[in-house]
Design an enzyme around this catalytic site. Structure first.
Site: not given
Length: 252
Positions: A134, A139
């Site tokens: 990932e 974020e």
């Protein structure tokens, strides 16, 4: 002088043409609806396989929470009887190995929000997570305003990963910013508005530390709450929007 100007113009045209020829994927959201040739919708709350999408998230994803408007992709989070939001991805449609990924976006703000721009290995159905790898380009969690997270999840470190960087960015939520990831066979580097944030480059590269030698796909979503977004949600912020202007992926 005219010769000099003409030469500069030609050089500029060649540079632009060369960059254009290196495009792997480009999305400007110029239509009136999402191009489902490139994009898939995630629908639901992850149940029964991974309720809460594996992170105890509160939202139920709906297609109608994703729209294209005035040249932007708009993902809207709402609170009615339940929390709803939107998530799209390019799995099995647009995948790539290595490249420079640029996403121009404007973040929502408010406690409980968790917008993200990220990538997963396209072989996730075969090997599972985190073996697929990932890449978290961006974020943001509303409980920590003004802070940007860039992270990597691998079999050697995932979940509360050690391969992460928190960066304070002035006026992060107030305008559009360009989030960029340069992914090569040796390292993955992260930027905002060409400011370098973090580089992942493990000394030993194997299946545990470097699952980044195969095709990945792109994901855009706006989660609510969850293990990372936090247990507290400010319900006065809804509806709120995560807005994406464009996406460009280049060969390095």
């Amino acid at each position: 002088m005219r010769k000099i100007i003409y030469t500069l113009c030609v050089i500029g045209m060649l540079s632009c043409s060369s960059k254009k020829s290196n495009i792997i994927f480009e999305e400007h959201f110029s239509s009136t609806k999402l191009n489902t040739t490139n994009w898939n919708y995630d629908i639901g709350d992850g149940c029964p396989q991974i309720c809460g999408w594996g992170n105890n998230e509160l939202q139920f994803y709906k297609q109608q929470n994703v729209r294209v408007s005035n040249g932007n992709l708009v993902i809207t989070a709402q609170k009615d009887s339940i929390y709803t939001s939107g998530k799209i991805h390019t799995k099995d449609k647009i995948t790539f190995t290595y490249g420079t990924i640029e996403v121009r976006a404007k973040l929502p703000k408010g406690k409980g929000l968790w917008p993200a721009i990220w990538l997963l290995g396209n072989n996730i159905n075969q090997v599972g997570w985190p073996a697929c790898g990932e890449i978290d380009m961006m974020e943001y969690v509303g409980k920590e305003p003004g802070v940007l997270f860039t992270s990597m999840h691998t079999p050697s470190s995932h979940g509360n990963t050690i391969n992460t960087k928190k960066t304070a960015i002035k006026n992060l939520e107030e305008d559009f910013h360009v989030y960029k990831c340069i992914w090569t066979e040796n390292e993955i580097a992260f930027y905002i508005d060409d400011q370098h944030l973090y580089t992942y480059n493990p000394a030993v590269k194997n299946d545990k530390t470097w699952p980044y030698n195969k095709p990945f796909y792109l994901i855009l979503n706006l989660a609510i709450g969850g293990n990372f977004g936090g247990p507290e949600v400010d319900n006065t912020i809804f509806p709120t929007e995560f807005v994406i202007d464009y996406i460009k992926v280049y060969k390095n």
